[in-house]
Design a protein around this motif. Structure first.
Motif, PDB file in Angstrom:
ATOM      1  N   PRO A  33      15.800 112.836  -7.163  1.00 38.28           N
ATOM      2  CA  PRO A  33      15.188 112.037  -8.224  1.00 38.28           C
ATOM      3  C   PRO A  33      16.261 111.457  -9.145  1.00 38.28           C
ATOM      4  O   PRO A  33      17.326 112.042  -9.304  1.00 38.28           O
ATOM      5  CB  PRO A  33      14.322 113.061  -8.958  1.00 38.28           C
ATOM      6  CG  PRO A  33      15.045 114.357  -8.790  1.00 38.28           C
ATOM      7  CD  PRO A  33      15.712 114.286  -7.444  1.00 38.28           C
ATOM      8  N   MET A  34      15.924 110.322  -9.708  1.00 35.81           N
ATOM      9  CA  MET A  34      16.939 109.668 -10.545  1.00 35.81           C
ATOM     10  C   MET A  34      16.291 109.016 -11.762  1.00 35.81           C
ATOM     11  O   MET A  34      15.081 108.847 -11.828  1.00 35.81           O
ATOM     12  CB  MET A  34      17.732 108.639  -9.720  1.00 35.81           C
ATOM     13  CG  MET A  34      16.931 107.507  -9.113  1.00 35.81           C
ATOM     14  SD  MET A  34      16.549 106.155 -10.238  1.00 35.81           S
ATOM     15  CE  MET A  34      18.189 105.570 -10.663  1.00 35.81           C
ATOM     16  N   MET A  35      17.153 108.676 -12.713  1.00 39.75           N
ATOM     17  CA  MET A  35      16.679 107.957 -13.901  1.00 39.75           C
ATOM     18  C   MET A  35      17.781 107.012 -14.355  1.00 39.75           C
ATOM     19  O   MET A  35      18.958 107.176 -13.997  1.00 39.75           O
ATOM     20  CB  MET A  35      16.318 108.935 -15.031  1.00 39.75           C
ATOM     21  CG  MET A  35      17.476 109.779 -15.556  1.00 39.75           C
ATOM     22  SD  MET A  35      16.871 111.000 -16.751  1.00 39.75           S
ATOM     23  CE  MET A  35      18.405 111.890 -17.109  1.00 39.75           C
ATOM     24  N   VAL A  40      12.606 107.083 -16.058  1.00 41.11           N
ATOM     25  CA  VAL A  40      12.565 107.956 -14.884  1.00 41.11           C
ATOM     26  C   VAL A  40      11.800 107.227 -13.779  1.00 41.11           C
ATOM     27  O   VAL A  40      10.671 106.781 -13.990  1.00 41.11           O
ATOM     28  CB  VAL A  40      11.849 109.290 -15.206  1.00 41.11           C
ATOM     29  CG1 VAL A  40      11.809 110.177 -13.966  1.00 41.11           C
ATOM     30  CG2 VAL A  40      12.544 110.003 -16.357  1.00 41.11           C
ATOM     31  N   CYS A  41      12.409 107.135 -12.615  1.00 41.77           N
ATOM     32  CA  CYS A  41      11.721 106.501 -11.484  1.00 41.77           C
ATOM     33  C   CYS A  41      10.606 107.417 -10.998  1.00 41.77           C
ATOM     34  O   CYS A  41      10.822 108.607 -10.782  1.00 41.77           O
ATOM     35  CB  CYS A  41      12.703 106.238 -10.344  1.00 41.77           C
ATOM     36  SG  CYS A  41      11.830 105.728  -8.844  1.00 41.77           S
ATOM     37  N   HIS A  42       9.396 106.860 -10.840  1.00 45.65           N
ATOM     38  CA  HIS A  42       8.265 107.676 -10.358  1.00 45.65           C
ATOM     39  C   HIS A  42       7.765 107.189  -8.996  1.00 45.65           C
ATOM     40  O   HIS A  42       6.672 107.520  -8.579  1.00 45.65           O
ATOM     41  CB  HIS A  42       7.136 107.707 -11.391  1.00 45.65           C
ATOM     42  CG  HIS A  42       6.537 106.362 -11.680  1.00 45.65           C
ATOM     43  ND1 HIS A  42       5.853 106.085 -12.833  1.00 45.65           N
ATOM     44  CD2 HIS A  42       6.534 105.205 -10.990  1.00 45.65           C
ATOM     45  CE1 HIS A  42       5.440 104.830 -12.814  1.00 45.65           C
ATOM     46  NE2 HIS A  42       5.843 104.275 -11.708  1.00 45.65           N
ATOM     47  N   ASN A  43       8.574 106.368  -8.325  1.00 43.74           N
ATOM     48  CA  ASN A  43       8.133 105.841  -7.041  1.00 43.74           C
ATOM     49  C   ASN A  43       8.301 106.889  -5.934  1.00 43.74           C
ATOM     50  O   ASN A  43       8.764 107.992  -6.187  1.00 43.74           O
ATOM     51  CB  ASN A  43       8.866 104.536  -6.725  1.00 43.74           C
ATOM     52  CG  ASN A  43       7.912 103.525  -6.130  1.00 43.74           C
ATOM     53  OD1 ASN A  43       7.343 103.757  -5.077  1.00 43.74           O
ATOM     54  ND2 ASN A  43       7.717 102.422  -6.815  1.00 43.74           N
ATOM     55  N   ILE A  44       7.976 106.506  -4.697  1.00 39.44           N
ATOM     56  CA  ILE A  44       7.705 107.501  -3.653  1.00 39.44           C
ATOM     57  C   ILE A  44       8.837 108.513  -3.416  1.00 39.44           C
ATOM     58  O   ILE A  44       8.607 109.716  -3.425  1.00 39.44           O
ATOM     59  CB  ILE A  44       7.254 106.822  -2.330  1.00 39.44           C
ATOM     60  CG1 ILE A  44       6.801 107.845  -1.310  1.00 39.44           C
ATOM     61  CG2 ILE A  44       8.310 105.915  -1.761  1.00 39.44           C
ATOM     62  CD1 ILE A  44       5.486 108.486  -1.664  1.00 39.44           C
ATOM     63  N   SER A  45      10.065 108.043  -3.219  1.00 42.87           N
ATOM     64  CA  SER A  45      11.152 108.991  -2.921  1.00 42.87           C
ATOM     65  C   SER A  45      11.377 109.936  -4.090  1.00 42.87           C
ATOM     66  O   SER A  45      11.547 111.151  -3.901  1.00 42.87           O
ATOM     67  CB  SER A  45      12.459 108.248  -2.619  1.00 42.87           C
ATOM     68  OG  SER A  45      12.300 107.445  -1.494  1.00 42.87           O
ATOM     69  N   CYS A  46      11.377 109.381  -5.279  1.00 38.64           N
ATOM     70  CA  CYS A  46      11.608 110.214  -6.460  1.00 38.64           C
ATOM     71  C   CYS A  46      10.420 111.148  -6.696  1.00 38.64           C
ATOM     72  O   CYS A  46      10.600 112.309  -7.072  1.00 38.64           O
ATOM     73  CB  CYS A  46      11.891 109.345  -7.684  1.00 38.64           C
ATOM     74  SG  CYS A  46      13.521 108.544  -7.580  1.00 38.64           S
ATOM     75  N   ALA A  47       9.209 110.645  -6.431  1.00 38.89           N
ATOM     76  CA  ALA A  47       8.023 111.493  -6.597  1.00 38.89           C
ATOM     77  C   ALA A  47       8.102 112.686  -5.652  1.00 38.89           C
ATOM     78  O   ALA A  47       7.836 113.828  -6.041  1.00 38.89           O
ATOM     79  CB  ALA A  47       6.760 110.680  -6.337  1.00 38.89           C
ATOM     80  N   GLU A  67       8.843 101.952 -11.965  1.00 38.39           N
ATOM     81  CA  GLU A  67       8.834 101.808 -10.513  1.00 38.39           C
ATOM     82  C   GLU A  67      10.268 101.916  -9.970  1.00 38.39           C
ATOM     83  O   GLU A  67      11.226 101.968 -10.729  1.00 38.39           O
ATOM     84  CB  GLU A  67       8.232 100.450 -10.123  1.00 38.39           C
ATOM     85  CG  GLU A  67       6.796 100.248 -10.559  1.00 38.39           C
ATOM     86  CD  GLU A  67       5.823 101.255  -9.951  1.00 38.39           C
ATOM     87  OE1 GLU A  67       6.115 101.797  -8.871  1.00 38.39           O
ATOM     88  OE2 GLU A  67       4.782 101.501 -10.568  1.00 38.39           O
ATOM     89  N   CYS A  68      10.374 101.893  -8.636  1.00 47.44           N
ATOM     90  CA  CYS A  68      11.644 102.120  -7.938  1.00 47.44           C
ATOM     91  C   CYS A  68      12.811 101.356  -8.568  1.00 47.44           C
ATOM     92  O   CYS A  68      12.738 100.161  -8.820  1.00 47.44           O
ATOM     93  CB  CYS A  68      11.484 101.690  -6.485  1.00 47.44           C
ATOM     94  SG  CYS A  68      12.980 101.933  -5.521  1.00 47.44           S
ATOM     95  N   LEU A  69      13.896 102.095  -8.786  1.00 48.72           N
ATOM     96  CA  LEU A  69      15.101 101.491  -9.361  1.00 48.72           C
ATOM     97  C   LEU A  69      16.142 101.205  -8.285  1.00 48.72           C
ATOM     98  O   LEU A  69      17.286 100.869  -8.591  1.00 48.72           O
ATOM     99  CB  LEU A  69      15.670 102.404 -10.451  1.00 48.72           C
ATOM    100  CG  LEU A  69      14.823 102.468 -11.735  1.00 48.72           C
ATOM    101  CD1 LEU A  69      15.247 103.641 -12.618  1.00 48.72           C
ATOM    102  CD2 LEU A  69      14.916 101.169 -12.512  1.00 48.72           C
ATOM    103  N   GLY A  70      15.741 101.369  -7.029  1.00 44.43           N
ATOM    104  CA  GLY A  70      16.627 100.991  -5.927  1.00 44.43           C
ATOM    105  C   GLY A  70      17.687 102.019  -5.599  1.00 44.43           C
ATOM    106  O   GLY A  70      18.696 101.701  -4.979  1.00 44.43           O
ATOM    107  N   SER A  71      17.474 103.251  -6.020  1.00 50.79           N
ATOM    108  CA  SER A  71      18.447 104.298  -5.719  1.00 50.79           C
ATOM    109  C   SER A  71      17.733 105.471  -5.047  1.00 50.79           C
ATOM    110  O   SER A  71      17.967 106.634  -5.358  1.00 50.79           O
ATOM    111  CB  SER A  71      19.129 104.732  -7.026  1.00 50.79           C
ATOM    112  OG  SER A  71      20.179 105.627  -6.755  1.00 50.79           O
ATOM    113  N   CYS A  72      16.863 105.118  -4.091  1.00 54.62           N
ATOM    114  CA  CYS A  72      15.957 106.092  -3.480  1.00 54.62           C
ATOM    115  C   CYS A  72      16.686 107.229  -2.761  1.00 54.62           C
ATOM    116  O   CYS A  72      16.182 108.350  -2.702  1.00 54.62           O
ATOM    117  CB  CYS A  72      15.036 105.391  -2.493  1.00 54.62           C
ATOM    118  SG  CYS A  72      14.414 103.825  -3.100  1.00 54.62           S
ATOM    119  N   SER A  73      17.862 106.963  -2.219  1.00 49.64           N
ATOM    120  CA  SER A  73      18.570 108.005  -1.468  1.00 49.64           C
ATOM    121  C   SER A  73      19.190 109.054  -2.387  1.00 49.64           C
ATOM    122  O   SER A  73      19.704 110.065  -1.912  1.00 49.64           O
ATOM    123  CB  SER A  73      19.656 107.385  -0.589  1.00 49.64           C
ATOM    124  OG  SER A  73      20.573 106.705  -1.408  1.00 49.64           O
TER     125      SER A  73
HETATM  126  S1  FES Z   1      11.931 105.715  -5.325  1.00 51.81           S
HETATM  127 FE1  FES Z   1      13.142 106.281  -7.025  1.00 51.81          FE
HETATM  128  S2  FES Z   1      14.844 104.935  -6.904  1.00 51.81           S
HETATM  129 FE2  FES Z   1      13.526 104.291  -5.295  1.00 51.81          FE
END
Ligand code: FES
Length: 162
Positions: A130-132, A80-87, A121-127
């Motif tokens: 949330p994603m995994m 699970v991405c926990h970076n900024i957009s997903c957070a 960390e970010c998986l590059g699918s921020c738009s």
């Molecule tokens: S912040 Fe989740 S894919 Fe970039």
């Protein structure tokens, strides 16, 4: 030896396509991960010998990228991405929901060895937060209902392959 002759041969073939041998490290790690299900120092050593690069460079690449688990994981590795957009879009509650559904804590594997849950960390699918990522597949714009369906589908798939 943890790697098959077929994997070693493939690593050599892939590496030969690049002007620099070190460019073959990531493809080689991918091949090793696909065969063994994780990577470790024994595998770094085998890769280094196979493609003729220093073992430390293989280890550095493997430890930099979270996509290569360093110990055995379940059939399905849920990242699970926990970076900024997903957070901002609820990654924490997504992890909590997955923990509840799977009956495990982040970092653990289910007793049936089907699922391992981690956050990355970010998986590059921020738009599409949330994603995994589960194994090689992305699951995006997640909701609890989507998670329920995904887990059910994967359980069915595992049963069909058993
Ligand atoms: S912040 Fe989740 S894919 Fe970039």
């Amino acid at each position: 030896m943890m790697l098959s002759e077929a994997s070693i041969t493939l690593m050599k073939e892939m590496t030969a396509r690049y002007p620099e041998k070190r460019s073959g490290i990531l493809p080689a790690l991918t091949i090793a991960y696909e065969e063994v299900g994780h990577v470790n120092p024994d595998i770094y050593r085998e890769i280094a010998a196979a493609i003729d690069v220093p073992m430390v460079e293989v280890a550095e690449a493997a430890t930099f990228y979270t996509m290569f688990p360093k110990e055995p994981v379940g059939t399905y590795l849920i990242q699970v991405c926990h970076n900024i957009s997903c957070a901002l879009m609820g990654a924490d509650s997504l992890v909590e929901y997955l923990e509840e559904k799977l009956g495990i804590k982040k970092g653990d594997t289910t007793p049936d060895n089907l699922f391992t849950l981690i956050s990355v960390e970010c998986l590059g699918s921020c738009s599409t937060a949330p994603m995994m990522q589960i194994n090689q597949d992305f699951y995006e714009n997640l909701t609890r209902a989507k998670v329920d369906q995904i887990l059910e589908d994967l359980r069915e798939k595992a049963k069909a392959q058993a």
